[in-house]
Motif scaffolding. Structure first.
Motif, PDB file in Angstrom:
ATOM      1  N   PRO A 141       0.838  -1.203   0.000  1.00 27.83           N
ATOM      2  CA  PRO A 141       0.000   0.000   0.000  1.00 27.83           C
ATOM      3  C   PRO A 141       0.874   1.254   0.000  1.00 27.83           C
ATOM      4  O   PRO A 141       1.980   1.246   0.548  1.00 27.83           O
ATOM      5  CB  PRO A 141      -0.754  -0.123   1.327  1.00 27.83           C
ATOM      6  N   TYR A 142       0.384   2.311  -0.620  1.00 25.44           N
ATOM      7  CA  TYR A 142       1.098   3.585  -0.526  1.00 25.44           C
ATOM      8  C   TYR A 142       0.092   4.717  -0.428  1.00 25.44           C
ATOM      9  O   TYR A 142      -1.040   4.592  -0.864  1.00 25.44           O
ATOM     10  CB  TYR A 142       2.069   3.787  -1.692  1.00 25.44           C
ATOM     11  N   THR A 143       0.524   5.827   0.149  1.00 24.28           N
ATOM     12  CA  THR A 143      -0.269   6.977   0.599  1.00 24.28           C
ATOM     13  C   THR A 143      -1.037   6.624   1.873  1.00 24.28           C
ATOM     14  O   THR A 143      -1.233   5.461   2.192  1.00 24.28           O
ATOM     15  CB  THR A 143      -1.222   7.535  -0.490  1.00 24.28           C
ATOM     16  N   PHE A 144      -1.469   7.653   2.610  1.00 30.51           N
ATOM     17  CA  PHE A 144      -1.879   7.491   4.009  1.00 30.51           C
ATOM     18  C   PHE A 144      -2.990   6.476   4.262  1.00 30.51           C
ATOM     19  O   PHE A 144      -2.820   5.549   5.051  1.00 30.51           O
ATOM     20  CB  PHE A 144      -2.277   8.844   4.613  1.00 30.51           C
ATOM     21  N   LYS A 145      -4.145   6.650   3.640  1.00 26.98           N
ATOM     22  CA  LYS A 145      -5.265   5.770   3.987  1.00 26.98           C
ATOM     23  C   LYS A 145      -4.997   4.312   3.631  1.00 26.98           C
ATOM     24  O   LYS A 145      -5.233   3.423   4.461  1.00 26.98           O
ATOM     25  CB  LYS A 145      -6.563   6.278   3.348  1.00 26.98           C
ATOM     26  N   PRO A 146      -4.501   4.012   2.434  1.00 32.77           N
ATOM     27  CA  PRO A 146      -4.159   2.619   2.156  1.00 32.77           C
ATOM     28  C   PRO A 146      -3.096   2.067   3.109  1.00 32.77           C
ATOM     29  O   PRO A 146      -3.163   0.900   3.508  1.00 32.77           O
ATOM     30  CB  PRO A 146      -3.642   2.668   0.714  1.00 32.77           C
ATOM     31  N   VAL A 147      -2.122   2.900   3.489  1.00 35.55           N
ATOM     32  CA  VAL A 147      -1.085   2.446   4.417  1.00 35.55           C
ATOM     33  C   VAL A 147      -1.688   2.154   5.795  1.00 35.55           C
ATOM     34  O   VAL A 147      -1.466   1.081   6.375  1.00 35.55           O
ATOM     35  CB  VAL A 147       0.050   3.486   4.538  1.00 35.55           C
ATOM     36  N   ILE A 163       8.817  -1.019   6.292  1.00 35.12           N
ATOM     37  CA  ILE A 163       8.285   0.311   5.978  1.00 35.12           C
ATOM     38  C   ILE A 163       9.236   1.026   5.018  1.00 35.12           C
ATOM     39  O   ILE A 163      10.447   1.097   5.265  1.00 35.12           O
ATOM     40  CB  ILE A 163       8.109   1.158   7.252  1.00 35.12           C
ATOM     41  N   ILE A 164       8.669   1.561   3.940  1.00 37.69           N
ATOM     42  CA  ILE A 164       9.471   2.226   2.915  1.00 37.69           C
ATOM     43  C   ILE A 164       9.221   3.735   2.970  1.00 37.69           C
ATOM     44  O   ILE A 164       8.075   4.192   2.949  1.00 37.69           O
ATOM     45  CB  ILE A 164       9.115   1.709   1.510  1.00 37.69           C
ATOM     46  N   PHE A 165      10.315   4.496   3.042  1.00 38.71           N
ATOM     47  CA  PHE A 165      10.245   5.965   3.012  1.00 38.71           C
ATOM     48  C   PHE A 165      10.886   6.462   1.733  1.00 38.71           C
ATOM     49  O   PHE A 165      11.742   5.795   1.143  1.00 38.71           O
ATOM     50  CB  PHE A 165      10.981   6.564   4.213  1.00 38.71           C
ATOM     51  N   GLN A 166      10.497   7.684   1.321  1.00 38.50           N
ATOM     52  CA  GLN A 166      11.080   8.274   0.119  1.00 38.50           C
ATOM     53  C   GLN A 166      12.139   9.325   0.416  1.00 38.50           C
ATOM     54  O   GLN A 166      12.728   9.871  -0.509  1.00 38.50           O
ATOM     55  CB  GLN A 166       9.962   8.875  -0.755  1.00 38.50           C
ATOM     56  N   ASN A 167      12.356   9.601   1.679  1.00 44.44           N
ATOM     57  CA  ASN A 167      13.459  10.473   2.062  1.00 44.44           C
ATOM     58  C   ASN A 167      13.814  10.197   3.518  1.00 44.44           C
ATOM     59  O   ASN A 167      12.973   9.704   4.290  1.00 44.44           O
ATOM     60  CB  ASN A 167      13.101  11.957   1.844  1.00 44.44           C
ATOM     61  N   PRO A 168      15.040  10.488   3.925  1.00 46.38           N
ATOM     62  CA  PRO A 168      15.462  10.170   5.300  1.00 46.38           C
ATOM     63  C   PRO A 168      14.783  11.031   6.359  1.00 46.38           C
ATOM     64  O   PRO A 168      14.625  10.590   7.499  1.00 46.38           O
ATOM     65  CB  PRO A 168      16.977  10.423   5.271  1.00 46.38           C
ATOM     66  N   ASP A 169      14.360  12.239   6.004  1.00 43.94           N
ATOM     67  CA  ASP A 169      13.722  13.131   6.982  1.00 43.94           C
ATOM     68  C   ASP A 169      12.427  12.537   7.525  1.00 43.94           C
ATOM     69  O   ASP A 169      12.134  12.657   8.723  1.00 43.94           O
ATOM     70  CB  ASP A 169      13.436  14.502   6.366  1.00 43.94           C
ATOM     71  N   MET A 219       4.462   1.990   1.791  1.00 47.24           N
ATOM     72  CA  MET A 219       5.339   3.107   1.415  1.00 47.24           C
ATOM     73  C   MET A 219       4.672   4.421   1.802  1.00 47.24           C
ATOM     74  O   MET A 219       3.543   4.696   1.411  1.00 47.24           O
ATOM     75  CB  MET A 219       5.628   3.108  -0.084  1.00 47.24           C
ATOM     76  N   LEU A 220       5.391   5.240   2.564  1.00 48.91           N
ATOM     77  CA  LEU A 220       4.929   6.577   2.917  1.00 48.91           C
ATOM     78  C   LEU A 220       5.533   7.563   1.924  1.00 48.91           C
ATOM     79  O   LEU A 220       6.735   7.810   1.924  1.00 48.91           O
ATOM     80  CB  LEU A 220       5.321   6.915   4.354  1.00 48.91           C
ATOM     81  N   THR A 221       4.670   8.092   1.062  1.00 53.93           N
ATOM     82  CA  THR A 221       5.130   8.971  -0.021  1.00 53.93           C
ATOM     83  C   THR A 221       5.118  10.429   0.413  1.00 53.93           C
ATOM     84  O   THR A 221       4.795  11.325  -0.377  1.00 53.93           O
ATOM     85  CB  THR A 221       4.232   8.781  -1.257  1.00 53.93           C
ATOM     86  N   GLY A 222       5.474  10.677   1.664  1.00 49.96           N
ATOM     87  CA  GLY A 222       5.440  12.014   2.250  1.00 49.96           C
ATOM     88  C   GLY A 222       4.477  12.033   3.418  1.00 49.96           C
ATOM     89  O   GLY A 222       3.514  11.260   3.463  1.00 49.96           O
ATOM     90  N   LEU A 223       4.721  12.913   4.381  1.00 47.30           N
ATOM     91  CA  LEU A 223       3.890  12.980   5.586  1.00 47.30           C
ATOM     92  C   LEU A 223       2.878  14.115   5.545  1.00 47.30           C
ATOM     93  O   LEU A 223       2.090  14.279   6.483  1.00 47.30           O
ATOM     94  CB  LEU A 223       4.784  13.118   6.826  1.00 47.30           C
ATOM     95  N   GLY A 224       2.895  14.918   4.489  1.00 50.99           N
ATOM     96  CA  GLY A 224       1.902  15.981   4.358  1.00 50.99           C
ATOM     97  C   GLY A 224       1.922  16.934   5.541  1.00 50.99           C
ATOM     98  O   GLY A 224       2.975  17.316   6.055  1.00 50.99           O
ATOM     99  N   TYR A 225       0.724  17.322   6.009  1.00 55.31           N
ATOM    100  CA  TYR A 225       0.612  18.266   7.121  1.00 55.31           C
ATOM    101  C   TYR A 225       0.781  17.603   8.479  1.00 55.31           C
ATOM    102  O   TYR A 225       0.968  18.275   9.483  1.00 55.31           O
ATOM    103  CB  TYR A 225      -0.788  18.902   7.138  1.00 55.31           C
ATOM    104  N   ASN A 226       0.665  16.298   8.509  1.00 58.03           N
ATOM    105  CA  ASN A 226       0.413  15.611   9.770  1.00 58.03           C
ATOM    106  C   ASN A 226       1.556  15.696  10.781  1.00 58.03           C
ATOM    107  O   ASN A 226       1.339  15.534  11.975  1.00 58.03           O
ATOM    108  CB  ASN A 226       0.074  14.148   9.488  1.00 58.03           C
ATOM    109  N   PHE A 227       2.758  15.965  10.324  1.00 58.42           N
ATOM    110  CA  PHE A 227       3.901  16.039  11.232  1.00 58.42           C
ATOM    111  C   PHE A 227       4.684  17.330  11.034  1.00 58.42           C
ATOM    112  O   PHE A 227       5.868  17.400  11.314  1.00 58.42           O
ATOM    113  CB  PHE A 227       4.815  14.828  11.024  1.00 58.42           C
ATOM    114  N   THR A 265      13.039  -0.550   8.433  1.00 59.14           N
ATOM    115  CA  THR A 265      12.771   0.617   7.588  1.00 59.14           C
ATOM    116  C   THR A 265      13.761   0.681   6.425  1.00 59.14           C
ATOM    117  O   THR A 265      14.920   0.285   6.553  1.00 59.14           O
ATOM    118  CB  THR A 265      12.860   1.926   8.394  1.00 59.14           C
ATOM    119  N   PHE A 266      13.277   1.194   5.303  1.00 60.77           N
ATOM    120  CA  PHE A 266      14.090   1.316   4.090  1.00 60.77           C
ATOM    121  C   PHE A 266      13.809   2.678   3.461  1.00 60.77           C
ATOM    122  O   PHE A 266      12.694   3.191   3.545  1.00 60.77           O
ATOM    123  CB  PHE A 266      13.747   0.205   3.088  1.00 60.77           C
ATOM    124  N   ILE A 267      14.828   3.233   2.827  1.00 59.72           N
ATOM    125  CA  ILE A 267      14.677   4.523   2.156  1.00 59.72           C
ATOM    126  C   ILE A 267      15.028   4.346   0.684  1.00 59.72           C
ATOM    127  O   ILE A 267      16.103   3.835   0.343  1.00 59.72           O
ATOM    128  CB  ILE A 267      15.575   5.604   2.797  1.00 59.72           C
TER     129      ILE A 267
END
Length: 382
Positions: A94-100, A156-162, A118-126, A179-181
């Motif tokens: 799954p990717y993006t918030f709700k599917p994840v 868990i897959i991230f698209q950036n280390p931040d 995969m978290l394709t960004g955290l948006g406003y939430n953090f 975790t993987f980047i």
């Protein structure tokens, strides 16, 4: 080989970007696996036809990833639970918030062997900008932590280390997690080919949904400042205006549509002709990107860039002083943004040089084939 085939289920929150963001990965997966996609309704016949040609089995739902609706979300959860129980996939992606959030929890309950959200960004939430959406952000954080509780079957897959560091600091994940980047979604360099940018009749292009945190207002106001000195310079904005918790206000939207400062291009299926016509790509976003796709597409086509020193965006600027490909500007700093635009207007050779450097940087770091090889490894598929 037939005995090694695995059943892979992909879950997303938008059919419109499914092939643009994951098309090459899906093409790799179907070579040796049975692939299913759980997606909101597909309205584009071209997308449906391509998935059919790839022999991907499509399961549609009514999810709206941008809106908050308890009824809609519960319906989605029930549909996905039934699907996983029926399909019994070996791998769930799954990717993006709700599917994840929902999908990862359901996949655990259903004992899927490999779960790779995969978290394709955290948006406003953090981010500090998420404060005005405090309740939604608080609920999202709680659900994400609950869904991502450590498991041997979870990677868990991230698209950036931040983003990874942010979730560690927030206590959503810990060092027990796998975790993987990877470097964003990648870009297909064979599809986004180099073209020489115009250094006469200079134009700046921004590609973005019309939401505040993407920096639409900053782009508009910086354009006004630049045009006071250089009235001949063109500014163009490409992207959809739709219902969103952070959509720009009607006054700004009306000003943009008037065309007096910025030429509004609306939403298009293929951004390449517009990138080709542009001299420089701009994205003053502070949204909380994974790695912004539009910047990768611009770099691949040889465009110099300007973006914000913000999560995800900063990944697109080559830190090497030897091969610069663009500029980082402070978040919400309109004068700094205008200043970097003026730099390119006054130093037109750098439009060419930075663009070529960007193409090289994209090849080294963001080539979709490199990204997909990493993804397949995380999924235990190579």
């Amino acid at each position: 080989m037939e005995n090694n085939r695995k059943r892979v289920l992909i879950a997303c929150d938008s059919s419109a970007t499914l092939l643009g963001f994951r098309g090459k990965l899906i093409a790799e997966l179907v070579k040796t696996n049975e692939v299913h996609v759980f997606t909101p309704k597909i309205y584009l016949t071209s997308v449906a036809d391509q998935l059919k040609a790839l022999q991907v089995t499509v399961h549609e739902n009514t999810l709206n990833g941008s809106n908050v609706s308890i009824f809609s979300d519960l319906k989605y959860i029930f549909q996905l639970y039934k699907l996983i129980q029926t399909l019994k996939p070996e791998i769930f992606f799954p990717y993006t918030f709700k599917p994840v959030i929902y999908g990862t929890a359901i996949a655990k309950i259903c004992k899927v062997n490999h779960i790779t959200p995969m978290l394709t960004g955290l948006g406003y939430n953090f981010s500090p900008q998420g404060v005005k959406h405090g309740l939604v952000s608080h609920i999202t954080r709680f659900l994400l932590k609950w869904s991502l509780l450590p498991s041997k079957r979870l990677s868990i897959i991230f698209q950036n280390p931040d983003d990874c560091k942010t979730l560690l600091r927030a206590g959503v994940i810990n060092k027990q997690h796998h975790t993987f980047i990877v470097n964003g979604s990648g870009v297909d360099l064979s599809a986004y080919r180099y073209s020489r940018p115009k250094t006469r009749n200079i134009s700046f292009l921004m590609i973005s949904r019309l939401i505040n945190a993407k920096g639409v207002k900053e782009f508009y106001e910086a354009a006004k400042l630049v045009q006071q000195k250089f009235p001949e310079i063109k500014f163009k904005l490409l992207g959809s205006y739709d219902e969103n918790i952070d959509a720009i206000d009607q006054e700004l939207y009306a000003s943009i549509k008037s065309g007096k400062v910025v030429e509004y291009l609306g939403s298009v299926d293929d951004v390449r002709p517009y990138i080709k016509a542009a001299s420089v790509l701009v994205l003053p976003s502070y949204y909380g990107e994974g790695v912004p796709r539009c910047m990768l597409e611009g770099m691949a086509m040889g465009r110099a860039i300007i973006t914000c020193d913000s999560v995800g965006c900063r990944e697109t600027i080559n830190p090497s002083d030897v091969q610069p490909n663009g500029f980082l500007v402070p978040v919400k700093n309109i004068s700094a943004l205008a200043s970097k635009m003026e730099y390119y207007i006054r130093h037109t050779k750098d439009i060419l040089i930075y663009g070529l450097n960007g193409r090289k940087f994209a090849r080294q770091k963001f080539d979709v084939n490199l990204i997909n090889a990493a993804m397949l490894k995380i999924m235990h598929l190579n």
